[in-house]
Design an enzyme around this catalytic site. Structure first.
Site, mmCIF file in Angstrom:
data_model
loop_
_atom_site.group_PDB
_atom_site.id
_atom_site.type_symbol
_atom_site.label_atom_id
_atom_site.label_comp_id
_atom_site.label_asym_id
_atom_site.label_seq_id
_atom_site.Cartn_x
_atom_site.Cartn_y
_atom_site.Cartn_z
ATOM 1 N N GLU A 442 88.194 45.804 33.250
ATOM 2 C CA GLU A 442 89.215 46.831 32.963
ATOM 3 C C GLU A 442 90.263 46.184 32.058
ATOM 4 O O GLU A 442 91.363 45.843 32.478
ATOM 5 C CB GLU A 442 89.821 47.432 34.236
ATOM 6 C CG GLU A 442 90.365 46.462 35.262
ATOM 7 C CD GLU A 442 91.156 47.183 36.360
ATOM 8 O OE1 GLU A 442 91.681 48.284 36.119
ATOM 9 O OE2 GLU A 442 91.257 46.619 37.459
ATOM 10 N N GLU A 451 94.574 45.699 23.981
ATOM 11 C CA GLU A 451 94.802 44.559 24.886
ATOM 12 C C GLU A 451 93.641 43.561 24.774
ATOM 13 O O GLU A 451 93.362 42.802 25.688
ATOM 14 C CB GLU A 451 95.015 45.053 26.323
ATOM 15 C CG GLU A 451 96.342 45.798 26.463
ATOM 16 C CD GLU A 451 96.650 46.254 27.884
ATOM 17 O OE1 GLU A 451 95.944 45.826 28.819
ATOM 18 O OE2 GLU A 451 97.602 47.041 28.055
#
Length: 642
Positions: A442, A451
């Protein structure tokens, strides 16, 4: 008294309702009648006698001349002036008149009235609508005034009109789109955050798309004329369905309603006086209807109430690779049960595809959770194994030593010692003892890849079997142009370039989405291409709806959508967003100079994802209808560290 105190709306500015009044030199009686008797929260009242003209005052006696204001500041307490009176600048002023005397009188009066409003500590003052299509001198004077204000807000009165046809020829003085008037005035006043709009709502409304633009502007008040009300079966005032929807939208954006005009409904005689026999306020039935609309609003869901403080609040995105997350951040993300339900569904489907029922008791699936945090994905994966009756061995890889402490405690507490192996290491540098069937992560940000999920998963891909499964298997970023006056002003307040070249995570609320979102970058995992490269470039064209009118683009809202496995998806792109999920707010890419876009000329936008040896960054620019500077060249202002 406020319109309502329920459903999560009790903190909203929109629960206050005002009434527009004529000039009165007896302000205490004015307040008593409209607030104590009428039930309104404040009056929108002229501060100066409308017959006053500076040029008519005898020159000789000007030193002794007392301004014809609505009474001494002592007739009310400072808190009464502040909370119950919004000043109304004289409506006769015309600072762009060809008549020099009128122009000079207007300029003098405007400055005197604002000075008096400041002296009274009023919270806001209403400026009259510009008289013609040119408002340069009016805006110049207002801009001068704005430079000296600290707390007083100025509301520019603008009629809510937009003709269906194209804008009329330049020679025409008829106002075809009042947004154009507001836009030129606010640009001349340099987007000052103390300048807002008060919209005059008419009996006929422009198209939905045209109205939508205003939700991204700094609208403070909706002035609702009694003429715009219809009459219901009981002879009481009511509003059309479209008006009701508009007012509900205003309530949701902290816009206050002001009732204006003379009563135009002949109410049944019994309702003329209240139970004590005193005369009812002539506009009370209009106020009651506005209160009914406010109380009819759907209560805010629990999650929305929690997130109220985050609305339109700019946050720097996380740097989870460069920095270690704090316990509080993990806590927030772990509360998002919907996200982990989706992951559990994806893992369950992958397990069933990997191991047929007849082999369930003999085959053990090797699953690696890369970026395990404090263990929510480990738990979801083990629940999927239990649910499908499959045997599993889990490696939980986590680089944050603080989260590893929690992981060890979790494994001990749940009795997972024989199943889960914890690896305290950066996934990019770990040497796995065996290959995995399933790789779960995740690492997604609000913009999908922001990210560094692509870089991390490329690094971890080496310990996946050739036919192994990655969850997520792909993700795509999306952008759409928005009007976001508040966000733009918040970025501008920093007075530097760097903040205009930073992407922010923000719970978008007071924004107008000007065109449907379009896809930008897509990443797929595992990626066995020999030319694997995570740099990307995309050119996009956006068209405004033809009936919307022009709009100002302050920047771009960004989202992502991810395929976890087969038909199990997760995302925040508005048209396909996973319901009730709160782990990600959208991302916002600002423009240093807002771009005005017209329905007949498309907006052409360019986005780049650039990779260096130690960082990844985005660059963006607009090339049409007017070119913007390149934003964030070489990642000079904003980057994500590898």
């Amino acid at each position: 008294m406020p319109l309502g105190e329920r459903g999560g709306w009790e903190r909203s500015e929109s629960r206050y309702c005002g009434v527009e009044t004529d000039f009165s030199d007896d302000v205490p009686s004015l307040l008593s009648f409209h607030i104590s008797t009428g039930g309104f929260d404040y009056v929108l009242a002229p501060l100066m006698n409308p017959s006053y003209r500076p040029s008519l005052v005898e020159g000789n006696g000007s030193e002794t001349q007392v301004l014809p204001v609505s009474g001494s500041d002592l007739v009310l307490s400072p808190s009464q002036w502040s909370s119950h009176v919004v000043g109304k600048v004289s409506s006769w002023i015309d600072l762009d008149s060809e008549d020099e005397v009128l122009r000079m009188d207007s300029e003098t009066t405007l400055k005197q009235e604002i000075a008096w409003a400041t002296h009274l500590s009023l919270q806001a003052c209403l400026l009259p609508t510009p008289k013609g299509t040119s408002c340069a001198n009016y805006a110049r004077c207002v801009n001068q005034i704005l430079q000296g204000l600290t707390t007083l807000q100025l509301w520019l009165r603008v009629p809510l009109v937009k003709s269906d046809g194209d804008s009329m020829d330049a020679a025409s003085e008829v106002l075809t789109d009042s947004w154009e008037l507001w836009n030129s005035f606010r640009l001349l006043c340099e987007h000052d955050s103390k300048l807002s709009v008060a919209l005059d709502v008419m009996s006929t409304l422009p198209s939905e798309n045209s109205l939508g633009r205003w939700m991204g502007e700094s609208v403070r008040a909706a002035i609702l004329s009694t003429d715009s009300f219809l009459t219901n079966a009981r002879a009481y005032p009511c509003l059309s369905k479209r008006h009701q929807k508009l007012i509900a939208g205003f309530f949701d954006h902290a816009v206050q309603v002001v009732v204006s005009g003379k009563p135009v409904h002949d109410l049944p005689k019994a309702s003329d006086s209240n139970t004590e026999g005193t005369q009812r306020h002539p506009l009370r039935s209009y106020l009651d209807y506005v209160a009914y609309l406010f109380q009819k609003m759907e209560p805010l869901p629990e999650q929305e109430r929690i997130e109220l403080g985050y609305r339109d609040f700019l946050q720097a995105p996380l740097q989870p690779l460069m920095d270690n997350l704090e316990a509080q951040t993990y806590e927030t993300f772990e509360r998002d049960s919907i996200k982990y339900i989706q992951y559990q569904r994806a893992v369950a489907k992958a397990l069933v595809d990997r191991v047929p029922d007849e082999k369930a008791s003999e085959l053990t699936t090797v699953l690696m959770v890369v970026g395990a945090g404090r263990g929510p994905l480990v738990r979801a994966s083990l629940q999927a194994a239990e649910e499908t009756g499959r045997k599993m061995k889990v490696y939980a890889v986590e680089k944050n030593p603080n989260a590893v402490v929690t992981l060890h405690n979790l494994v001990k507490m749940e009795g997972w010692e024989g199943i889960v192996t914890i690896i305290s290491c950066d996934m990019r540098f770990w040497s796995a003892p065996e290959k995995a069937d399933i790789l779960v992560s995740e690492l997604l940000g609000s913009f999908g890849d922001n990210e560094l999920s692509p870089e991390c998963l490329d690094g971890a891909q080496r310990f996946l079997k050739p036919d192994g499964i990655s969850i997520p298997s792909s993700y795509t970023s999306f952008i759409q142009p928005v009007t976001a006056s508040k966000l733009y002003n918040d970025v501008k307040a920093h007075k530097d370039l760097a903040h205009f070249e930073t992407a922010y995570v923000v719970k978008l609320h007071s924004v107008a989405k000007l065109a449907p979102s379009q896809s930008v970058f897509t990443f797929t995992h595992p990626n066995y291409s020999t030319k694997a490269n995570n740099q990307r470039y995309k050119k996009l064209h956006f068209n405004l709806p033809s009936d919307a009118g022009s709009a100002l683009v302050h920047g771009f809202a960004g989202y992502f959508d991810s395929v976890l496995y087969k038909d199990v998806h997760l995302g925040i792109e508005p048209t396909t967003a996973t319901p009730n999920m709160f782990s990600w707010f959208p991302i916002f890419f600002p423009l240093r100079k807002p771009v005005e876009v017209h329905p007949d000329s498309p907006l052409e936008v360019h986005f780049w994802r650039c990779c260096g040896s130690s960082k990844v960054w985005y660059e963006w620019s607009v090339s049409s209808p007017t070119p913007s500077p390149m934003h964030n060249t070489n990642g000079r202002s904003y980057w994500v560290g590898l």
